[in-house]
Design an enzyme around this catalytic site. Structure first.
Site, PDB file in Angstrom:
ATOM      1  N   LYS A  10      -0.398   5.161 -16.627  1.00  8.81           N
ATOM      2  CA  LYS A  10       0.899   4.834 -15.997  1.00  8.81           C
ATOM      3  C   LYS A  10       0.759   3.612 -15.102  1.00  8.81           C
ATOM      4  O   LYS A  10      -0.337   3.304 -14.591  1.00  8.81           O
ATOM      5  CB  LYS A  10       1.463   6.016 -15.200  1.00  8.81           C
ATOM      6  N   ASP A 137      -0.282  13.540  -9.327  1.00  3.52           N
ATOM      7  CA  ASP A 137       0.292  12.728 -10.406  1.00  3.52           C
ATOM      8  C   ASP A 137       0.315  13.456 -11.748  1.00  3.52           C
ATOM      9  O   ASP A 137       0.840  12.925 -12.728  1.00  3.52           O
ATOM     10  CB  ASP A 137      -0.522  11.432 -10.599  1.00  3.52           C
TER      11      ASP A 137
HETATM   12  O1  C5P Z   1      -3.222  15.305  -5.426  1.00  4.13           O
HETATM   13  P1  C5P Z   1      -4.464  14.535  -5.628  1.00  4.13           P
HETATM   14  O2  C5P Z   1      -5.697  15.402  -5.668  1.00  4.13           O
HETATM   15  O3  C5P Z   1      -4.411  13.619  -6.811  1.00  4.13           O
HETATM   16  O4  C5P Z   1      -4.610  13.578  -4.366  1.00  4.13           O
HETATM   17  C1  C5P Z   1      -5.813  12.913  -4.064  1.00  4.13           C
HETATM   18  C2  C5P Z   1      -5.771  12.479  -2.617  1.00  4.13           C
HETATM   19  O5  C5P Z   1      -4.803  11.455  -2.436  1.00  4.13           O
HETATM   20  C3  C5P Z   1      -5.373  13.565  -1.644  1.00  4.13           C
HETATM   21  O6  C5P Z   1      -6.485  14.300  -1.220  1.00  4.13           O
HETATM   22  C4  C5P Z   1      -4.782  12.769  -0.499  1.00  4.13           C
HETATM   23  O7  C5P Z   1      -5.826  12.197   0.272  1.00  4.13           O
HETATM   24  C5  C5P Z   1      -4.120  11.619  -1.216  1.00  4.13           C
HETATM   25  N1  C5P Z   1      -2.675  11.835  -1.484  1.00  4.13           N
HETATM   26  C6  C5P Z   1      -1.771  11.802  -0.430  1.00  4.13           C
HETATM   27  N2  C5P Z   1      -0.436  11.963  -0.682  1.00  4.13           N
HETATM   28  C7  C5P Z   1       0.005  12.150  -1.947  1.00  4.13           C
HETATM   29  C8  C5P Z   1      -0.892  12.176  -3.028  1.00  4.13           C
HETATM   30  C9  C5P Z   1      -2.240  12.014  -2.761  1.00  4.13           C
HETATM   31  O8  C5P Z   1      -2.151  11.622   0.732  1.00  4.13           O
HETATM   32  N3  C5P Z   1       1.321  12.279  -2.163  1.00  4.13           N
END
Ligand code: C5P
Length: 288
Positions: A10, A137
Site C-alpha cells: 500500500k 494496518d
Molecule cells: O499496530 P502495529 O503493531 O502495527 O503498530 C506498531 C507500532 O506503531 C505500535 O507499537 C505503535 O508504536 C505504533 N503505532 C501507533 N499508532 C498507530 C499505529 C501504530 O502509535 N495508530
C-alpha cells in the site's frame, strides 16, 4: 494441497496524525491505496503442529515471531478451534521496514486464505476484527483498494478508485522503524495537516490533479535529518516528470504519481540505477 494468495503493498495518498491515545497508539486519518507490488504467499497443511514460516529473505522470523504466523494463530483462536499444522512460504518483493505495509499485507493474505478454506461464511467485518488484533494496518490490507482509514487504522471506509495514473516507487537505502518514527511525533507541534476532505472529493470527482496536489504525509515533517535522502528522491521524481511525490507510511519509501505510463516506467528505471528497490506500479482495487 498448496493455496496461494498475493499480498499487495500500500501507499498513503494522505497520512494525518490527530493525537496520542490513552492506549499509547496514535489516532490516524489516512487515505490508503493498494499497488500492484506484491509478495506471493503459499500456505499448506502439514503433519507437525504449529506454524512454520519460510521466506526468500533469510533474516525474517521463521516461527510465531513472524506476523504471518501471528495472523494464523489469531484466526484459529477466534474460531475457538485448534490450529492445524501450517507451512507458510513468502516470496518477498515488498521492501521491509519501508512504509508499504509489507508485513501487514502478508498477515492479511494469510487471513484471506484461511477464511476461504476454513470459514468461508465468515463476514468481512469479522475477518477485519481478527485482523485488527494482529496489527493496525492489517484490516486495511485484508480489504485493499482505495480507502479512508481512521482510529488506529482499523476503521475503514471505501473510497472511489483513483483515476487512471501510474507510480514510480523508490525506497532509500536505509529502513525506518515505525515505532521509532511515531516516537518523534509531538502532535501539538504538527502545524500542517493533509486536506483529507479535499482528497476525498477529488477522488469522488475523478480529478487526478486534485488528488496529486493533496498528497501529504505528516511523518515527513518530523523526519530526522539523517533521513534527508527521502527529500532528494522526492526532488528526483518531480524532475523526472511526476505531478507530485510523497513519502508513504512511516517511510522511507517515496512514490511519484504520473499521468503517463511510459513516463512512470522511465522514472522507475532511472531511479533503479541508484536504488535497488525502485519499481513501476499501478494501483489495484479491493482484494475482497
Ligand atoms: O499496530 P502495529 O503493531 O502495527 O503498530 C506498531 C507500532 O506503531 C505500535 O507499537 C505503535 O508504536 C505504533 N503505532 C501507533 N499508532 C498507530 C499505529 C501504530 O502509535 N495508530
Amino acid at each position: 494441497m498448496t493455496h496461494t494468495e498475493s499480498a499487495w503493498a500500500k501507499i498513503n495518498l494522505t497520512l494525518d496524525i490527530l493525537g496520542k491515545r490513552p492506549d499509547g497508539y496514535h489516532e490516524m486519518k489516512m487515505v490508503m491505496q493498494s499497488i500492484d507490488l506484491c509478495d506471493d504467499l503459499e500456505l499448506s497443511e502439514r503433519e507437525a503442529p504449529g506454524t512454520a514460516v519460510s521466506s526468500t529473505l533469510p533474516y525474517l522470523p521463521r516461527d510465531g515471531g513472524n506476523i504471518a504466523a501471528k495472523a494464523a494463530e489469531a484466526f484459529f483462536a477466534h474460531l475457538g478451534r485448534p490450529a492445524p499444522g501450517l507451512d507458510i512460504h513468502i516470496r518477498k518483493q515488498i521492501p521491509v521496514c519501508a512504509g508499504m505495509a509489507g508485513g501487514s499485507s502478508d498477515a492479511a493474505a494469510v487471513l484471506r486464505l484461511l477464511r476461504r478454506h476454513y470459514a468461508p461464511s465468515m463476514p468481512e467485518e469479522e475477518l477485519e476484527a481478527v485482523a485488527a488484533q494482529v496489527g493496525s494496518d492489517v484490516p486495511y490490507c485484508v480489504r485493499g483498494g482505495t480507502a479512508l482509514a481512521r482510529g488506529r487504522g482499523e476503521i475503514l471506509t471505501d473510497l472511489p478508485p483513483l483515476p487512471a495514473c501510474y507510480f514510480a516507487v523508490c525506497k532509500p537505502t536505509f529502513p525506518i522503524s515505525t515505532p521509532e518514527l511515531f516516537a518523534q511525533v509531538r502532535t501539538r507541534r504538527l502545524h500542517c495537516h493533509p486536506d483529507t476532505a479535499g482528497m476525498i472529493s477529488a477522488l469522488e470527482q475523478g480529478d487526478l490533479e486534485g488528488v496529486a496536489h493533496r498528497l501529504y504525509n505528516v511523518f515527513e515533517d518530523v523526519l530526522p535529518r539523517k533521513y534527508a535522502q527521502v527529500f532528494e528522491i522526492k526532488r528526483s521524481l518531480l524532475d523526472l516528470g511526476a505531478i507530485a511525490a510523497s513519502m508513504t507510511g512511516s517511510g522511507p519509501t517515496v512514490f511519484g504519481l504520473f499521468r503517463d505510463e511510459e513516463n512512470a516506467r522511465q522514472a522507475a528505471d532511472a531511479l533503479k540505477a541508484h536504488f535497488p528497490a525502485a519499481f513501476f506500479c499501478k494501483n489495484v482495487g479491493r482484494a475482497v
